[in-house]
Design a protein around this motif. Sequence first.
Motif, PDB file in Angstrom:
ATOM      1  N   LEU A  25       0.793  -1.218   0.000  1.00  0.00           N
ATOM      2  CA  LEU A  25       0.000   0.000   0.000  1.00  0.00           C
ATOM      3  C   LEU A  25       0.832   1.277   0.000  1.00  0.00           C
ATOM      4  O   LEU A  25       0.309   2.344  -0.328  1.00  0.00           O
ATOM      5  CB  LEU A  25      -0.924   0.012   1.229  1.00  0.00           C
ATOM      6  CG  LEU A  25      -1.961  -1.120   1.272  1.00  0.00           C
ATOM      7  CD1 LEU A  25      -2.590  -1.190   2.661  1.00  0.00           C
ATOM      8  CD2 LEU A  25      -3.037  -0.889   0.220  1.00  0.00           C
ATOM      9  N   SER A  26       2.089   1.189   0.388  1.00  0.00           N
ATOM     10  CA  SER A  26       2.927   2.384   0.479  1.00  0.00           C
ATOM     11  C   SER A  26       4.377   2.016   0.227  1.00  0.00           C
ATOM     12  O   SER A  26       4.783   0.861   0.404  1.00  0.00           O
ATOM     13  CB  SER A  26       2.756   3.064   1.841  1.00  0.00           C
ATOM     14  OG  SER A  26       2.955   2.144   2.904  1.00  0.00           O
ATOM     15  N   SER A  41      -0.433  -4.695   3.664  1.00  0.00           N
ATOM     16  CA  SER A  41      -1.759  -5.003   4.196  1.00  0.00           C
ATOM     17  C   SER A  41      -1.682  -5.960   5.372  1.00  0.00           C
ATOM     18  O   SER A  41      -2.668  -6.129   6.093  1.00  0.00           O
ATOM     19  CB  SER A  41      -2.648  -5.604   3.104  1.00  0.00           C
ATOM     20  OG  SER A  41      -2.084  -6.822   2.617  1.00  0.00           O
ATOM     21  N   THR A  70      -0.526   2.360   5.471  1.00  0.00           N
ATOM     22  CA  THR A  70      -0.992   3.110   4.312  1.00  0.00           C
ATOM     23  C   THR A  70      -0.039   4.191   3.830  1.00  0.00           C
ATOM     24  O   THR A  70      -0.252   4.773   2.763  1.00  0.00           O
ATOM     25  CB  THR A  70      -2.348   3.748   4.632  1.00  0.00           C
ATOM     26  OG1 THR A  70      -2.241   4.458   5.879  1.00  0.00           O
ATOM     27  CG2 THR A  70      -3.422   2.679   4.772  1.00  0.00           C
ATOM     28  N   ARG A 215      -7.853  11.792  -4.136  1.00  0.00           N
ATOM     29  CA  ARG A 215      -6.943  10.759  -3.643  1.00  0.00           C
ATOM     30  C   ARG A 215      -5.475  11.142  -3.772  1.00  0.00           C
ATOM     31  O   ARG A 215      -4.621  10.463  -3.206  1.00  0.00           O
ATOM     32  CB  ARG A 215      -7.190   9.451  -4.401  1.00  0.00           C
ATOM     33  CG  ARG A 215      -8.609   8.924  -4.300  1.00  0.00           C
ATOM     34  CD  ARG A 215      -9.030   8.670  -2.861  1.00  0.00           C
ATOM     35  NE  ARG A 215     -10.380   8.143  -2.778  1.00  0.00           N
ATOM     36  CZ  ARG A 215     -10.672   6.859  -2.632  1.00  0.00           C
ATOM     37  NH1 ARG A 215      -9.705   5.963  -2.565  1.00  0.00           N
ATOM     38  NH2 ARG A 215     -11.927   6.468  -2.551  1.00  0.00           N
ATOM     39  N   GLU A 270      -4.203   7.335  -7.769  1.00  0.00           N
ATOM     40  CA  GLU A 270      -3.733   7.186  -6.396  1.00  0.00           C
ATOM     41  C   GLU A 270      -2.575   8.124  -6.066  1.00  0.00           C
ATOM     42  O   GLU A 270      -2.422   8.537  -4.920  1.00  0.00           O
ATOM     43  CB  GLU A 270      -3.293   5.738  -6.150  1.00  0.00           C
ATOM     44  CG  GLU A 270      -4.407   4.727  -6.156  1.00  0.00           C
ATOM     45  CD  GLU A 270      -5.238   4.713  -4.880  1.00  0.00           C
ATOM     46  OE1 GLU A 270      -5.050   5.610  -4.034  1.00  0.00           O
ATOM     47  OE2 GLU A 270      -6.080   3.807  -4.744  1.00  0.00           O
ATOM     48  N   GLY A 285      -2.377   4.572 -10.614  1.00  0.00           N
ATOM     49  CA  GLY A 285      -3.588   4.179  -9.891  1.00  0.00           C
ATOM     50  C   GLY A 285      -4.199   2.943 -10.512  1.00  0.00           C
ATOM     51  O   GLY A 285      -3.500   2.040 -10.961  1.00  0.00           O
ATOM     52  N   HIS A 311      -3.916  -3.121  -9.295  1.00  0.00           N
ATOM     53  CA  HIS A 311      -3.995  -1.756  -8.801  1.00  0.00           C
ATOM     54  C   HIS A 311      -2.651  -1.282  -8.249  1.00  0.00           C
ATOM     55  O   HIS A 311      -2.006  -1.975  -7.470  1.00  0.00           O
ATOM     56  CB  HIS A 311      -5.052  -1.699  -7.696  1.00  0.00           C
ATOM     57  CG  HIS A 311      -5.471  -0.319  -7.325  1.00  0.00           C
ATOM     58  ND1 HIS A 311      -6.676   0.226  -7.710  1.00  0.00           N
ATOM     59  CD2 HIS A 311      -4.858   0.638  -6.597  1.00  0.00           C
ATOM     60  CE1 HIS A 311      -6.784   1.444  -7.226  1.00  0.00           C
ATOM     61  NE2 HIS A 311      -5.687   1.724  -6.551  1.00  0.00           N
ATOM     62  N   HIS A 313      -0.852   1.315  -5.829  1.00  0.00           N
ATOM     63  CA  HIS A 313      -1.237   2.122  -4.672  1.00  0.00           C
ATOM     64  C   HIS A 313      -0.296   3.288  -4.404  1.00  0.00           C
ATOM     65  O   HIS A 313      -0.724   4.318  -3.874  1.00  0.00           O
ATOM     66  CB  HIS A 313      -1.315   1.236  -3.430  1.00  0.00           C
ATOM     67  CG  HIS A 313      -2.405   0.224  -3.495  1.00  0.00           C
ATOM     68  ND1 HIS A 313      -3.721   0.527  -3.203  1.00  0.00           N
ATOM     69  CD2 HIS A 313      -2.401  -1.087  -3.839  1.00  0.00           C
ATOM     70  CE1 HIS A 313      -4.466  -0.553  -3.348  1.00  0.00           C
ATOM     71  NE2 HIS A 313      -3.685  -1.548  -3.741  1.00  0.00           N
ATOM     72  N   HIS A 329      -0.884  -4.174  -5.923  1.00  0.00           N
ATOM     73  CA  HIS A 329      -1.620  -5.341  -5.455  1.00  0.00           C
ATOM     74  C   HIS A 329      -0.800  -6.607  -5.721  1.00  0.00           C
ATOM     75  O   HIS A 329      -0.550  -6.967  -6.866  1.00  0.00           O
ATOM     76  CB  HIS A 329      -2.960  -5.425  -6.183  1.00  0.00           C
ATOM     77  CG  HIS A 329      -3.905  -6.422  -5.590  1.00  0.00           C
ATOM     78  ND1 HIS A 329      -4.733  -6.122  -4.537  1.00  0.00           N
ATOM     79  CD2 HIS A 329      -4.129  -7.720  -5.883  1.00  0.00           C
ATOM     80  CE1 HIS A 329      -5.437  -7.190  -4.220  1.00  0.00           C
ATOM     81  NE2 HIS A 329      -5.094  -8.176  -5.022  1.00  0.00           N
TER      82      HIS A 329
END
Length: 338
Positions: A25-26, A41, A70, A215, A270, A285, A311, A313, A329
């Motif tokens: 996610l980051s 995650s 995140t 976003r 994103e 994104g 996706h 992120h 992802h």
Amino acid sequence: MIDATDRDPKKFRRVREVKAADILLSIALHPNRSTVLLGSSDANVYELDLTSDGTERLKLSGAGHRSYVTGIVAVGSRAISCGYDGQLVWWDLESREALLAIPAHKKWIRRVVAMPNGKYVVSVADDMFCRVWDIESGEMIVELSGHSAMTPHHFPSMLYAVAVSPDGQWIATGDRVGHVAVWDTSTWSKVSTLEAPILYTWDPKARRHSIGGIRSLAFSPDGSVLAVGGTGKINNIDHLDGRPRLELFDWRVGNRIHEYEDDTCKGIIEQIDWIPGTDWLMITGGDHKGFLTVFDTQTKKALHHEGTNGHIHAMTWDSEAQALFLAAHERTEMWSWS
């Protein structure tokens, strides 16, 4: 440093992919410049060397997060991460251990960014506050409040995005309903507001539910233009079927100077980065798939578009802006101009 005269966006390509079972996610560049830091995650922070052939990730240890990580930034020998648990966690990058965990917000923290002075980090969360923190002590410097807690349709809003200008003079924050606030860091006062309502979709019939929001935000190198990203109007509220939408603002006077929707794909923007040394934006994104778009802010045209399998992120550049690293992802990727 990238020179726009000798870089062809159409040659920008993926050179490395490391698959994973979790969702990344980051991402941030490690100060050693050979590895990246990944927020997962699975509530962990990892190191990964994307410049070698190895695929093993090193997990940072200690009392860290209890939920999705995140956001993450690296400053000096430390990293600061944020999560859905409302915590900011300080990490020692030499020992790979957690130093400090602060209950920084009462709701999910969406993003953390570092200020150019190397002294402060800035967080935004769904409690609708933007907070500035001292990197050394972990103490809060100031709280900025300029976003409504509720949407116009009486549902909780969310504060997704934050950006700091390259000179550190301005902070921009963006929320679910398309409202942007800009703050002067010399006085911590709000100096401008902008509206991007197309980024917010409300379904009054089938679901009585909203989707979208700002976003991503990014200041131009001279700080005069603010790029705002999200998704356009959505026809089916159950799916992210809007087009990635970019709006550019001369934020000092409040004028929208350009709007662009990508008709080659669907999903949400994103992250936006001004590519160092150019007038181009890198836009990433997705929906269930991902995308990367190189956009020329002078000609107002997309120079190149790439689709990916999942996706995207977050992204970060290497120190020379020659390679781009992606958190996505179930994978991490490295892209290069040649």
